[in-house]
Design an enzyme around this catalytic site. Structure first.
Site, PDB file in Angstrom:
ATOM      1  N   HIS A  82       0.843  -1.201   0.000  1.00 48.32           N
ATOM      2  CA  HIS A  82       0.000   0.000   0.000  1.00 48.32           C
ATOM      3  C   HIS A  82       0.870   1.240   0.000  1.00 48.32           C
ATOM      4  O   HIS A  82       1.825   1.348   0.752  1.00 48.32           O
ATOM      5  CB  HIS A  82      -0.898   0.013   1.240  1.00 48.32           C
ATOM      6  CG  HIS A  82      -1.803   1.216   1.273  1.00 48.32           C
ATOM      7  ND1 HIS A  82      -3.007   1.253   0.614  1.00 48.32           N
ATOM      8  CD2 HIS A  82      -1.650   2.424   1.860  1.00 48.32           C
ATOM      9  CE1 HIS A  82      -3.550   2.443   0.789  1.00 48.32           C
ATOM     10  NE2 HIS A  82      -2.764   3.171   1.542  1.00 48.32           N
ATOM     11  N   ASP A 161     -14.932   2.793   7.946  1.00 43.79           N
ATOM     12  CA  ASP A 161     -13.897   3.725   7.497  1.00 43.79           C
ATOM     13  C   ASP A 161     -14.455   4.700   6.467  1.00 43.79           C
ATOM     14  O   ASP A 161     -14.136   5.883   6.478  1.00 43.79           O
ATOM     15  CB  ASP A 161     -12.705   2.958   6.898  1.00 43.79           C
ATOM     16  CG  ASP A 161     -11.697   3.927   6.273  1.00 43.79           C
ATOM     17  OD1 ASP A 161     -11.125   4.729   7.019  1.00 43.79           O
ATOM     18  OD2 ASP A 161     -11.541   3.902   5.043  1.00 43.79           O
ATOM     19  N   ARG A 168     -14.355  12.928   8.726  1.00 41.30           N
ATOM     20  CA  ARG A 168     -13.056  13.562   9.001  1.00 41.30           C
ATOM     21  C   ARG A 168     -12.775  14.672   7.993  1.00 41.30           C
ATOM     22  O   ARG A 168     -12.239  15.725   8.332  1.00 41.30           O
ATOM     23  CB  ARG A 168     -11.931  12.513   8.952  1.00 41.30           C
ATOM     24  CG  ARG A 168     -11.913  11.597  10.159  1.00 41.30           C
ATOM     25  CD  ARG A 168     -11.063  10.359   9.886  1.00 41.30           C
ATOM     26  NE  ARG A 168      -9.694  10.708   9.545  1.00 41.30           N
ATOM     27  CZ  ARG A 168      -8.863   9.922   8.846  1.00 41.30           C
ATOM     28  NH1 ARG A 168      -9.274   8.739   8.408  1.00 41.30           N
ATOM     29  NH2 ARG A 168      -7.651  10.325   8.583  1.00 41.30           N
ATOM     30  N   SER A 183      -7.256   3.801   9.466  1.00 41.21           N
ATOM     31  CA  SER A 183      -8.011   3.818   8.210  1.00 41.21           C
ATOM     32  C   SER A 183      -7.324   2.938   7.166  1.00 41.21           C
ATOM     33  O   SER A 183      -7.949   2.072   6.534  1.00 41.21           O
ATOM     34  CB  SER A 183      -8.126   5.268   7.729  1.00 41.21           C
ATOM     35  OG  SER A 183      -8.543   5.345   6.389  1.00 41.21           O
ATOM     36  N   LYS A 187      -8.434  -1.346   5.976  1.00 42.56           N
ATOM     37  CA  LYS A 187      -8.778  -1.777   4.607  1.00 42.56           C
ATOM     38  C   LYS A 187      -7.867  -2.901   4.130  1.00 42.56           C
ATOM     39  O   LYS A 187      -8.301  -3.823   3.435  1.00 42.56           O
ATOM     40  CB  LYS A 187      -8.727  -0.577   3.660  1.00 42.56           C
ATOM     41  CG  LYS A 187      -9.963   0.319   3.836  1.00 42.56           C
ATOM     42  CD  LYS A 187      -9.865   1.606   3.034  1.00 42.56           C
ATOM     43  CE  LYS A 187      -8.918   2.579   3.693  1.00 42.56           C
ATOM     44  NZ  LYS A 187      -9.023   3.956   3.208  1.00 42.56           N
TER      45      LYS A 187
HETATM   46  N1  URA Z   1      -5.545   7.108   3.135  1.00 42.83           N
HETATM   47  C1  URA Z   1      -6.519   6.430   3.752  1.00 42.83           C
HETATM   48  O1  URA Z   1      -6.969   5.391   3.299  1.00 42.83           O
HETATM   49  N2  URA Z   1      -7.003   6.912   4.919  1.00 42.83           N
HETATM   50  C2  URA Z   1      -6.546   8.040   5.472  1.00 42.83           C
HETATM   51  O2  URA Z   1      -7.020   8.402   6.526  1.00 42.83           O
HETATM   52  C3  URA Z   1      -5.544   8.749   4.802  1.00 42.83           C
HETATM   53  C4  URA Z   1      -5.055   8.251   3.631  1.00 42.83           C
END
Ligand code: URA
Ligand code: CA
Length: 433
Positions: A82, A161, A168, A183, A187
C-alpha cells in the site's frame, strides 16, 4: 454505554477499552451514534492521541465492520502493498506481475482513485477490454492458477472507514496519525492481507509533508500490524517530485510495460526492487533481501515479469496487443512540448502541482462521479538534478483540448531551473520494528 461518557473520557486524556471502541464503531456504522457526537470524539482523538492498543482495536473494529475477504483458499502468504499516495505512482502495475512471476501470490483488490490520476483500476482500464468486475470465485481461481488477479474493491469493505473518512474530511480531522493509520490498515486487513508492505511517501506531493510525520505514521502502522498479527514493514519514500516520468493513466500503463521490459526510469525501477524484495521476503520466497532482489532482477531481465503481465491482461479480457504496441493507447489529440526558458540544472519539479495539472487535463477526478480521460497526462523528460539547455523540452503535455494555457501556467510556476541541483534521495528510511 453512553457516547457522551466516552467522548468525555477521551477528552480527559484517558484510553478507551476494546469494548468501548467496538461499541463506537458498530453504533456509528449503523447510524445510532450521530455525526455530531462522532465529530466531537474525532477532535478529542486528534488532540489527545491514542495508544497502540487503542489504534489496533480501532483498526480491527473498522476491518470487521463489513465484508472481510477470505483468501485462505489461496496457497501461500498473501502480501499486499500500500502506498499512502503520490504523483505518477506506477509501482503497483509493475510490482504485482514482478513479484507474482517469482511465485508470490498477488490477490489485488484495488479502488478507483480520487485526485491527481486514477487508481490502479482506472489505469488498468486504459487497456481496452480489461475487466475488473470479476466474481470473487473467479478471482481466487485466477490467483491460484496464475499467481495474480486484480479485482474492484467490494463496496462493503470497511464501511465504518468510509463513513468516518467522509466525516473527518469535513471536520478537519483527516491529518491525525492514529486515524490515518487505522483507516489504511483496516482496509488492508479486510482485503485479506497476511503481510503488508507500506510505502509511506513524504514531500509536497504526499499526505505527510515532512519526514518526521511520515516516520511517526510508518512506525504506528508497523506496530499495529504486529499487534494484529500481520507482519508489516514500511519504506519512507520521497515524493517531492513525481516518481518515474509518466503522470496519467495510459501513459503510466506504457511506463509500466517499459519498466517490465527493463527499460523503465531508474527511480521507478529501483522503487519496485526495494518494495518488491520486501514482499518476496515477507512471502517467504527468499531468505534475504539480497536473494529476493536477484530473483526480481532475473525476472525483469528474462522477460518473465512481462509475460506475467501479459497473462494478467489476457486472463481479465484485455487486449494484449497493447503490450507489443503500447503507443496504441496514447490517443490524446494534442501533444505539446514545454521548452526550458533557460539553460541549467532542474532544481524543482513540484509533485503536487504537476499532479494537479494532470488532473486539470482530465487524468484524475475531483469527485467520485467524474469520468477519467485515460489518454491525457504529462510525460517528463527531465527530473531534478538533470541538466537542460534553453529551448530543450522539459516535458510533453498530452491533451484532448487546445485550451491548456492554465495548465501550462501552473506547470511553469512549479518548475525551477538553477545553477546547481541534486537528485533527491529516493528512500529516506525503512521501518521494520
Ligand atoms: N488514506 C486512507 O486510506 N485513509 C486516510 O485516513 C488517509 C489516507
Ligand atoms: Ca510514473
Amino acid at each position: 454505554m453512553r457516547m457522551v461518557d466516552l467522548i468525555e473520557k477521551k477528552r480527559d486524556g484517558k484510553s478507551l477499552t476494546k469494548e468501548e471502541i467496538d461499541y463506537i464503531v458498530t453504533a456509528y456504522t449503523d447510524g445510532s451514534i450521530p455525526d455530531y457526537q462522532m465529530s466531537a470524539l474525532l477532535m478529542a482523538i486528534y488532540y489527545v492521541d491514542m495508544t497502540d492498543e487503542e489504534i489496533t482495536n480501532l483498526t480491527l473494529a473498522m476491518a470487521n465492520s463489513g465484508e472481510v475477504i477470505d483468501l485462505s483458499s489461496i496457497e501461500g502468504i498473501k502480501v499486499d502493498k500500500h502506498s499512502t499516495g503520490g504523483v505518477g505512482d506506477t509501482t503497483t502495475l509493475i510490482l504485482a506481475p514482478l513479484v507474482a512471476s517469482v511465485g508470490v501470490p498477488v490477490a489485488k483488490m484495488s479502488g478507483r482513485g480520487l485526485g491527481y490520476t486514477g487508481g490502479t483500476l482506472d489505469k488498468l482500464e486504459a487497456i481496452p477490454g480489461f475487466k475488473i468486475e470479476i466474481p470473487e470465485e473467479e478471482f481466487i481461481r485466477l490467483v491460484n492458477e496464475s499467481k495474480m488477479a486484480v479485482i474492484g474493491q467490494s463496496g462493503d469493505l470497511a464501511p465504518a472507514d468510509k463513513k468516518l473518512y467522509a466525516l473527518r474530511d469535513v471536520t478537519a480531522t483527516v491529518s491525525s496519525i492514529p486515524l490515518i493509520a487505522s483507516s489504511i490498515m483496516s482496509k488492508k486487513i479486510a482485503a485479506g492481507a497476511d503481510a503488508i508492505v507500506l510505502d509511506v511517501t513524504t514531500g509536497d506531493g504526499a499526505f505527510m509533508k515532512n519526514i518526521d510525520d511520515a516516520k511517526r505514521l510508518a512506525k504506528t502502522m508497523v506496530r499495529i500490524g504486529k499487534l494484529a498479527n500481520r507482519q508489516t514493514m514500511a519504506v519512507i519514500s520521497d515524493m517531492s517530485q513525481p516518481l518515474g516520468e509518466a503522470i496519467g493513466n495510459s501513459l503510466e500503463v506504457v511506463e509500466a510495460i517499459e519498466t517490465l521490459q527493463g527499460k523503465g526510469p531508474e527511480d521507478l525501477t529501483e522503487m519496485c526492487y526495494v518494495l518488491g524484495s520486501q514482499m518476496v521476503v515477507l512471502a517467504k520466497k527468499a531468505d534475504s533481501i539480497e536473494e529476493a532482489r536477484e530473483m526480481l532482477s532475473e525476472a525483469l531481465h528474462s522477460g518473465k515479469a512481462l509475460s506475467k503481465f501479459r497473462e494478467l491482461v489476457v486472463n481479465q479480457g484485455g487486449d494484449a496487443s497493447v503490450i507489443d504496441e503500447p503507443d496504441k493507447i496514447l490517443t490524446a489529440r494534442y501533444e505539446v512540448e514545454l521548452p526550458a526558458k533557460s539553460s541549467g540544472v532542474v532544481t524543482k519539479l513540484v509533485a503536487n502541482e504537476l499532479g494537479i495539472a494532470a488532473m486539470m487535463l482530465g487524468a484524475g477526478r475531483k469527485t467520485k462521479e467524474e469520468d477519467i480521460d485515460h489518454a491525457v497526462g504529462i510525460k517528463l523528460h527531465k527530473k531534478v538534478g538533470d541538466t537542460v539547455a534553453e529551448g530543450e523540452s522539459l516535458l510533453t503535455i498530452y491533451s484532448n483540448t487546445e485550451a491548456i494555457d492554465e495548465v501550462i501556467a501552473l506547470i511553469e510556476a512549479h518548475i525551477e531551473i538553477g545553477d546547481t541541483g541534486e537528485e533527491p534521495p529516493l528512500i529516506h528510511d525503512m521501518i521494520t520494528e
